[in-house]
Design a protein around this motif. Structure first.
Motif, PDB file in Angstrom:
ATOM      1  N   ARG A 144       0.874  -1.168   0.000  1.00 43.11           N
ATOM      2  CA  ARG A 144       0.000   0.000   0.000  1.00 43.11           C
ATOM      3  C   ARG A 144       0.919   1.229   0.000  1.00 43.11           C
ATOM      4  O   ARG A 144       1.614   1.473   0.987  1.00 43.11           O
ATOM      5  CB  ARG A 144      -0.918  -0.010   1.218  1.00 43.11           C
ATOM      6  N   VAL A 145       0.910   1.969  -1.092  1.00 42.88           N
ATOM      7  CA  VAL A 145       1.922   3.006  -1.309  1.00 42.88           C
ATOM      8  C   VAL A 145       1.290   4.394  -1.413  1.00 42.88           C
ATOM      9  O   VAL A 145       0.292   4.590  -2.117  1.00 42.88           O
ATOM     10  CB  VAL A 145       2.718   2.723  -2.606  1.00 42.88           C
ATOM     11  N   ARG A 146       1.892   5.300  -0.682  1.00 43.08           N
ATOM     12  CA  ARG A 146       1.592   6.728  -0.862  1.00 43.08           C
ATOM     13  C   ARG A 146       2.858   7.413  -1.363  1.00 43.08           C
ATOM     14  O   ARG A 146       3.969   7.030  -0.970  1.00 43.08           O
ATOM     15  CB  ARG A 146       1.174   7.371   0.460  1.00 43.08           C
ATOM     16  N   LEU A 147       2.702   8.409  -2.196  1.00 42.69           N
ATOM     17  CA  LEU A 147       3.838   9.189  -2.664  1.00 42.69           C
ATOM     18  C   LEU A 147       3.595  10.661  -2.375  1.00 42.69           C
ATOM     19  O   LEU A 147       2.542  11.197  -2.722  1.00 42.69           O
ATOM     20  CB  LEU A 147       4.062   8.974  -4.168  1.00 42.69           C
ATOM     21  N   TRP A 148       4.553  11.279  -1.710  1.00 42.20           N
ATOM     22  CA  TRP A 148       4.496  12.716  -1.472  1.00 42.20           C
ATOM     23  C   TRP A 148       5.478  13.387  -2.419  1.00 42.20           C
ATOM     24  O   TRP A 148       6.644  12.978  -2.520  1.00 42.20           O
ATOM     25  CB  TRP A 148       4.922  13.045  -0.042  1.00 42.20           C
ATOM     26  N   THR A 149       5.029  14.406  -3.106  1.00 42.96           N
ATOM     27  CA  THR A 149       5.893  15.141  -4.017  1.00 42.96           C
ATOM     28  C   THR A 149       5.715  16.634  -3.794  1.00 42.96           C
ATOM     29  O   THR A 149       4.574  17.117  -3.665  1.00 42.96           O
ATOM     30  CB  THR A 149       5.608  14.765  -5.489  1.00 42.96           C
ATOM     31  N   ARG A 150       6.797  17.350  -3.738  1.00 42.71           N
ATOM     32  CA  ARG A 150       6.728  18.802  -3.523  1.00 42.71           C
ATOM     33  C   ARG A 150       6.037  19.479  -4.696  1.00 42.71           C
ATOM     34  O   ARG A 150       5.228  20.388  -4.525  1.00 42.71           O
ATOM     35  CB  ARG A 150       8.139  19.374  -3.344  1.00 42.71           C
ATOM     36  N   ASP A 151       6.365  19.037  -5.898  1.00 42.75           N
ATOM     37  CA  ASP A 151       5.810  19.627  -7.115  1.00 42.75           C
ATOM     38  C   ASP A 151       5.033  18.569  -7.884  1.00 42.75           C
ATOM     39  O   ASP A 151       5.336  17.374  -7.789  1.00 42.75           O
ATOM     40  CB  ASP A 151       6.937  20.157  -8.016  1.00 42.75           C
ATOM     41  N   PRO A 152       4.043  18.966  -8.672  1.00 37.39           N
ATOM     42  CA  PRO A 152       3.421  18.000  -9.588  1.00 37.39           C
ATOM     43  C   PRO A 152       4.508  17.366 -10.446  1.00 37.39           C
ATOM     44  O   PRO A 152       5.520  18.011 -10.750  1.00 37.39           O
ATOM     45  CB  PRO A 152       2.474  18.864 -10.425  1.00 37.39           C
ATOM     46  N   VAL A 153       4.318  16.108 -10.820  1.00 42.13           N
ATOM     47  CA  VAL A 153       5.384  15.396 -11.530  1.00 42.13           C
ATOM     48  C   VAL A 153       5.817  16.135 -12.796  1.00 42.13           C
ATOM     49  O   VAL A 153       6.980  16.058 -13.203  1.00 42.13           O
ATOM     50  CB  VAL A 153       4.972  13.955 -11.865  1.00 42.13           C
ATOM     51  N   GLU A 154       4.885  16.889 -13.394  1.00 39.92           N
ATOM     52  CA  GLU A 154       5.235  17.621 -14.616  1.00 39.92           C
ATOM     53  C   GLU A 154       6.193  18.775 -14.365  1.00 39.92           C
ATOM     54  O   GLU A 154       6.750  19.334 -15.313  1.00 39.92           O
ATOM     55  CB  GLU A 154       3.965  18.170 -15.288  1.00 39.92           C
ATOM     56  N   ARG A 155       6.407  19.132 -13.084  1.00 45.23           N
ATOM     57  CA  ARG A 155       7.296  20.261 -12.773  1.00 45.23           C
ATOM     58  C   ARG A 155       8.502  19.850 -11.929  1.00 45.23           C
ATOM     59  O   ARG A 155       9.170  20.692 -11.334  1.00 45.23           O
ATOM     60  CB  ARG A 155       6.511  21.368 -12.059  1.00 45.23           C
ATOM     61  N   THR A 156       8.790  18.552 -11.867  1.00 44.68           N
ATOM     62  CA  THR A 156       9.969  18.089 -11.145  1.00 44.68           C
ATOM     63  C   THR A 156      11.216  18.268 -12.014  1.00 44.68           C
ATOM     64  O   THR A 156      11.126  18.537 -13.219  1.00 44.68           O
ATOM     65  CB  THR A 156       9.825  16.596 -10.778  1.00 44.68           C
ATOM     66  N   THR A 157      12.383  18.092 -11.402  1.00 51.10           N
ATOM     67  CA  THR A 157      13.632  18.144 -12.162  1.00 51.10           C
ATOM     68  C   THR A 157      13.621  17.112 -13.281  1.00 51.10           C
ATOM     69  O   THR A 157      14.119  17.368 -14.390  1.00 51.10           O
ATOM     70  CB  THR A 157      14.833  17.893 -11.225  1.00 51.10           C
ATOM     71  N   SER A 158      13.022  15.958 -13.023  1.00 45.78           N
ATOM     72  CA  SER A 158      12.986  14.905 -14.034  1.00 45.78           C
ATOM     73  C   SER A 158      12.263  15.348 -15.298  1.00 45.78           C
ATOM     74  O   SER A 158      12.560  14.876 -16.402  1.00 45.78           O
ATOM     75  CB  SER A 158      12.299  13.657 -13.466  1.00 45.78           C
ATOM     76  N   ALA A 159      11.301  16.255 -15.152  1.00 43.82           N
ATOM     77  CA  ALA A 159      10.531  16.706 -16.310  1.00 43.82           C
ATOM     78  C   ALA A 159      11.392  17.480 -17.295  1.00 43.82           C
ATOM     79  O   ALA A 159      11.033  17.626 -18.467  1.00 43.82           O
ATOM     80  CB  ALA A 159       9.354  17.566 -15.846  1.00 43.82           C
ATOM     81  N   VAL A 160      12.517  17.978 -16.832  1.00 48.43           N
ATOM     82  CA  VAL A 160      13.408  18.774 -17.678  1.00 48.43           C
ATOM     83  C   VAL A 160      14.338  17.887 -18.510  1.00 48.43           C
ATOM     84  O   VAL A 160      14.880  18.307 -19.530  1.00 48.43           O
ATOM     85  CB  VAL A 160      14.239  19.746 -16.795  1.00 48.43           C
ATOM     86  N   ALA A 161      14.499  16.645 -18.099  1.00 51.90           N
ATOM     87  CA  ALA A 161      15.486  15.756 -18.720  1.00 51.90           C
ATOM     88  C   ALA A 161      15.275  15.575 -20.212  1.00 51.90           C
ATOM     89  O   ALA A 161      14.154  15.613 -20.699  1.00 51.90           O
ATOM     90  CB  ALA A 161      15.438  14.388 -18.037  1.00 51.90           C
ATOM     91  N   GLY A 162      16.379  15.269 -20.912  1.00 47.68           N
ATOM     92  CA  GLY A 162      16.427  15.169 -22.361  1.00 47.68           C
ATOM     93  C   GLY A 162      15.523  14.192 -23.073  1.00 47.68           C
ATOM     94  O   GLY A 162      14.786  14.573 -23.932  1.00 47.68           O
ATOM     95  N   ALA A 163      15.451  12.957 -22.782  1.00 46.22           N
ATOM     96  CA  ALA A 163      16.113  12.131 -21.797  1.00 46.22           C
ATOM     97  C   ALA A 163      16.549  10.864 -22.533  1.00 46.22           C
ATOM     98  O   ALA A 163      15.731  10.029 -22.837  1.00 46.22           O
ATOM     99  CB  ALA A 163      15.139  11.763 -20.668  1.00 46.22           C
ATOM    100  N   LEU A 164      17.825  10.753 -22.793  1.00 47.72           N
ATOM    101  CA  LEU A 164      18.382   9.613 -23.512  1.00 47.72           C
ATOM    102  C   LEU A 164      18.880   8.582 -22.507  1.00 47.72           C
ATOM    103  O   LEU A 164      19.529   8.933 -21.519  1.00 47.72           O
ATOM    104  CB  LEU A 164      19.545  10.069 -24.389  1.00 47.72           C
ATOM    105  N   TRP A 165      18.597   7.319 -22.780  1.00 49.29           N
ATOM    106  CA  TRP A 165      19.105   6.253 -21.921  1.00 49.29           C
ATOM    107  C   TRP A 165      20.612   6.101 -22.148  1.00 49.29           C
ATOM    108  O   TRP A 165      21.059   5.691 -23.208  1.00 49.29           O
ATOM    109  CB  TRP A 165      18.404   4.927 -22.255  1.00 49.29           C
ATOM    110  N   TRP A 166      21.383   6.423 -21.129  1.00 52.25           N
ATOM    111  CA  TRP A 166      22.828   6.179 -21.118  1.00 52.25           C
ATOM    112  C   TRP A 166      23.355   6.620 -19.768  1.00 52.25           C
ATOM    113  O   TRP A 166      23.032   7.724 -19.308  1.00 52.25           O
ATOM    114  CB  TRP A 166      23.545   6.939 -22.236  1.00 52.25           C
ATOM    115  N   PRO A 167      24.155   5.788 -19.083  1.00 50.07           N
ATOM    116  CA  PRO A 167      24.671   6.182 -17.764  1.00 50.07           C
ATOM    117  C   PRO A 167      25.542   7.434 -17.858  1.00 50.07           C
ATOM    118  O   PRO A 167      26.531   7.446 -18.594  1.00 50.07           O
ATOM    119  CB  PRO A 167      25.493   4.960 -17.327  1.00 50.07           C
ATOM    120  N   TYR A 168      25.168   8.468 -17.126  1.00 43.25           N
ATOM    121  CA  TYR A 168      25.870   9.749 -17.193  1.00 43.25           C
ATOM    122  C   TYR A 168      26.007  10.330 -15.801  1.00 43.25           C
ATOM    123  O   TYR A 168      25.022  10.472 -15.081  1.00 43.25           O
ATOM    124  CB  TYR A 168      25.089  10.718 -18.091  1.00 43.25           C
ATOM    125  N   ARG A 169      27.249  10.611 -15.417  1.00 40.61           N
ATOM    126  CA  ARG A 169      27.540  11.243 -14.131  1.00 40.61           C
ATOM    127  C   ARG A 169      26.872  10.499 -12.983  1.00 40.61           C
ATOM    128  O   ARG A 169      26.096  11.061 -12.205  1.00 40.61           O
ATOM    129  CB  ARG A 169      27.138  12.720 -14.137  1.00 40.61           C
TER     130      ARG A 169
END
Length: 314
Positions: free
Chosen positions: A31-56
């Motif tokens: 039974r899972v709850r998720l708390w997020t500061r921002d809607p998922v569309e406005r997280t840092t992840s939303a900015v990603a390019g996002a190509l699959w490849w290990p980077y940094r």
């Protein structure tokens, strides 16, 4: 801990790592709850390019294993690109030779080959890799979580002590710097420019003679141009001079980019750490805290493999 109806898991952090971890847990019966500061569309992840490849991301061996497990998932999701936002797209990893990826990548990506002079004016690898459209993918992940019985709440957390569950998974990324606190978590600022695509269908990642990043990814919403990797830079606002330099570097690779209409600018702060922290702790009150953060610029790339390992600690 058993996964019966009385078992509550709270995931804190709604970026791609937190969302994926919550999905894995919910689909395993928790039974899972998720708390997020921002809607998922406005997280840092939303900015990603996002190509699959290990980077940094470190440690390298574990990151590659997580990445390869995630590759399995993305290849499956690419069968429904309009729904998931995941596509398999050809492109070039510039300044990279087969010897640099021998073993871990060549065995899993048999189509890897040296780029021809007509494909890239330098040493590079031609590869077919997952390219993820984050504005489509993140809402799809959220819907997958709710379909599995999970809930999502927008909530700002000032302290992990607020987490009211027997099991807490800390996927707060850069927020872990103050929440844990963990001063080894540092921002690596990335700036992108989105332009109307002049007809480019392949992606390219490289560096110019000065060592500056240059890459472009054809996404449904436009051609995403990058980029930067500024250590310890906190400014969330786009820098016009940086944007101009990004366009200039990309246009040097594909001249048609020079006249492309600018559609938007993006800035994201990658949550870098010397190594990913994936660790289970028993709190004094008996609750379980799983730290799962510090994925740098590879959160999308390793998300599924890393989430499965984190779920195993619950």
């Amino acid at each position: 801990m058993t996964s019966d109806s009385g078992d509550g898991v709270l995931v804190v952090g709604g970026g791609v790592v937190g969302l994926t971890t919550a999905v894995v847990l919910a689909e395993r019966g928790h039974r899972v709850r998720l708390w997020t500061r921002d809607p998922v569309e406005r997280t840092t992840s939303a900015v990603a390019g996002a190509l699959w490849w290990p980077y940094r991301i470190e440690p390298r061996a574990r990151a590659r294993a997580w990445a390869l497990r995630s590759l399995d998932v993305y290849e499956e999701l690419a069968g429904r690109p309009g729904v998931t936002g995941v596509r398999m797209v050809d492109g070039v990893l510039g300044e990279t030779g087969l010897d640099e990826v021998a073993g871990w990548a060549t065995s899993r990506l048999p189509g890897l080959r040296a780029a021809t002079p007509g494909e890239y004016a330098g040493a590079g690898l031609w590869a077919r890799l997952p390219l993820i459209d984050m504005p489509t993918y993140l809402p799809w992940l959220r819907e997958r979580l709710t379909a599995a019985g999970g809930t999502v709440e927008c909530r700002t957390v000032a302290s992990l002590d607020e987490a009211d569950a027997p099991v807490v998974v800390n996927c707060t990324g850069l927020g872990a710097r103050t929440l844990v606190p963990d001063e080894t978590v540092r921002p690596v600022r990335g700036q992108l420019v989105v332009v109307a695509n002049p007809g480019i269908r392949t992606w390219l990642v490289t560096t110019d003679a000065s060592g500056a990043l240059a890459y472009f990814f054809p996404q449904p919403g436009g051609l995403v141009l990058g980029g930067t990797a500024e250590d310890d830079a906190w400014d969330p606002e786009p820098d016009p001079a940086v944007a101009e330099a990004i366009v200039r570097r990309c246009a040097a690779l594909r001249p048609e980019i020079a006249g492309a209409r600018v559609l938007g600018h993006r800035v994201g702060l990658r949550p870098a750490r010397p190594t990913v922290r994936l660790e289970r702790l028993r709190l004094p009150d008996g609750r379980v805290l799983v730290h799962h953060y510090g994925h740098g610029g590879a959160g999308v790339t390793v998300a599924w493999g890393c989430a499965e390992e984190a779920a195993g600690l619950v």
